[in-house]
Design a protein around this motif. Structure first.
Motif, short mmCIF file in Angstrom:
data_model
loop_
_atom_site.label_atom_id
_atom_site.label_comp_id
_atom_site.label_asym_id
_atom_site.label_seq_id
_atom_site.Cartn_x
_atom_site.Cartn_y
_atom_site.Cartn_z
N ARG A 170 0.70 -1.27 0.13
CA ARG A 170 -0.09 0.04 -0.01
C ARG A 170 0.85 1.49 0.06
O ARG A 170 1.65 1.44 0.82
CB ARG A 170 -1.15 0.04 1.35
CG ARG A 170 -1.78 1.16 1.19
CD ARG A 170 -2.80 1.25 2.23
NE ARG A 170 -3.97 -0.15 1.84
CZ ARG A 170 -5.04 -0.50 2.78
NH1 ARG A 170 -5.38 0.29 3.96
NH2 ARG A 170 -5.77 -1.22 2.17
N ARG A 178 0.04 -4.55 -4.98
CA ARG A 178 -0.43 -5.58 -4.13
C ARG A 178 -0.36 -7.00 -4.78
O ARG A 178 0.21 -7.96 -4.19
CB ARG A 178 -1.68 -5.70 -3.40
CG ARG A 178 -2.28 -6.54 -2.43
CD ARG A 178 -3.16 -6.21 -1.52
NE ARG A 178 -2.87 -5.23 -0.42
CZ ARG A 178 -3.71 -4.88 0.53
NH1 ARG A 178 -4.88 -5.09 0.67
NH2 ARG A 178 -3.46 -3.83 1.25
N GLY A 195 -5.39 -3.47 -7.32
CA GLY A 195 -4.22 -2.76 -7.13
C GLY A 195 -3.04 -3.66 -7.43
O GLY A 195 -2.67 -4.63 -7.30
#
Length: 417
Positions: free
Chosen positions: A123, A310, A307
């Motif tokens: 993140r 990730r 994402g």
């Protein structure tokens, strides 16, 4: 006087050669898969008017309440770096009147997003998303198609133990009925909930179920599925039927509400064997009122966001090998000044024909140049000295077999085929 040393901002990263090729592999897979599913690429600005996200994402979300990078420009306009992809795509869909097209508008995007949150594994404050959005159809089959596209993306990358969790968050009447049931469940425990849950309870109680701190307290929470009207029940049943016939494995998670306010009907998340508690690798849902809310006609929509950071982190953790770099076709070795010019000519010729090629620019000896060819995993080295130049040939050596032969300079392209 010491030189000032600059470092990248907190929450950002440099993607260096050797790693960037893995990114390119993942992005290429996304593009190729979208082509198969007939989704077209759209590219929207990295900043938009702040009000777009306040209206499109929801004022009670974590994103709008504290994670957006907002600023005023020189014209005193309130702008924000995009924290997610859907609102900007919806704005572009409305502004460019894509709703006038005769078919369903099926779009995808890949690009950076920005949120001011605490950096942690997978993140970042600048991160990248692959997302799809489909506008114009209420058919549950498109819900299942969108879910299956993301599922197939993970499978083809080699991600292990991928599973889909789905839920229905209903329509406005269903959610209104569920809201009251949920509040009756939550109010007795209000004082024992975290500050975010207490704050969300009256404004948007469904979002309390999305809390990661108090998740263990909601085991006996009422299910929204019990509050769905006939329309929502039928829609959800048909989504499951379409997933079943495609063989997409899923489970129902009645506490899955997602973190954005615009979802209606289908909500879903992708899970994988992650790192510790990090197992959610993407998600999305249907948003039938969002287009109208942002100023367009009443057009339904559904999409997801995935994402990339990730995914790459979990692929590495699962020891899934991605193609990190392609081998070089030819490395040229020049052994004289006269050969140097001919190498420049041959280098450009091969590149113009679609081959990857390199040469030495540091004036190194032949042994050092051969080491460079080896480091770059070249398929061939092409060695040119004075004798070869006079004979109009070049020595072509296979780096796999060690076999070396002379080929005519004007036949080099055909010889490396």
């Amino acid at each position: 006087m010491a030189k000032e040393r600059f470092e990248k901002p907190t929450g950002t990263q440099d993607v260096l050669p050797g790693a960037v090729e893995k990114w390119q592999f993942v992005e290429a897979k996304a593009r190729e898969l979208c082509h198969r599913f007939n989704y077209r690429e759209i590219r929207t600005p990295m900043f938009e008017h702040t009000a777009l996200f306040e209206r499109g994402v929801g004022e009670t979300t974590d994103i709008v309440e504290g994670e957006m990078y907002t600023f005023k420009d020189k014209g005193d306009r309130d702008l924000a770096l995009r924290p997610e992809g859907t609102a900007g795509v919806v704005r572009a869909y409305v502004q460019n009147k894509l709703y006038g097209e005769p078919d369903v508008s099926k779009l995808y995007y890949i690009g950076p997003m920005f949120r001011y949150e605490r950096p942690q594994a997978g993140r970042y404050r600048q991160f990248h998303q692959f997302g799809v959005e489909a506008f114009g159809a209420v058919d549950p089959a498109i819900d299942a198609e969108v879910i299956s596209l993301g599922y197939e993306f993970y499978k083809e990358l080699g991600l292990k133990d991928v599973r889909v969790e789905i839920n229905s968050v209903g329509n406005a009447p269903s959610r209104a009925a569920y809201r009251e049931e949920l509040l009756n469940f939550l109010r007795p425990m209000k004082d024992n909930l975290c500050g975010d849950c207490q704050r969300r309870m009256e404004r948007n109680p469904l979002r309390v179920l999305d809390c990661k701190v108090d998740q263990d307290k909601f085991t006996d929470a009422p299910s929204i599925l019990d509050s769905l009207d006939e329309e929502c029940t039928v829609h959800f049943a048909k989504v499951k039927q379409h997933l079943d016939v495609m063989g997409v494995e899923y489970s129902i998670n009645t506490r899955l509400v997602r973190g954005l306010d615009y979802y209606t009907h289908t909500a879903f998340e992708y899970k994988a064997a992650g790192i510790g508690s990090i197992d959610t690798v993407g998600g999305g849902g249907r948003y039938n009122g969002l287009v109208e809310q942002i100023g367009g006609p009443d057009q339904p929509g559904i999409g997801f966001g995935i994402g990339l950071e990730r995914i790459l982190l979990i692929l590495e953790h699962q020891k899934v090998e991605l193609e990190s770099s392609k081998p070089l076709d030819v490395y040229f070795v020049a052994l004289s000044e006269e050969a140097d010019l001919e190498i420049t000519k041959q280098l450009y010729l091969l590149r113009s024909k679609g081959y990857s090629a390199e040469r030495d620019y540091l004036g190194r000896k032949m042994k050092a140049q051969m080491k460079s060819a080896d480091r770059m995993a070249a398929r061939y080295t092409a060695i040119l000295g004075e004798d070869e130049l006079k004979a109009g040939v070049i020595a072509l050596k296979s780096m796999d077999t060690g076999e070396q032969r002379n080929v005519k300079l004007d036949e080099l392209v055909q010889s490396i085929g």
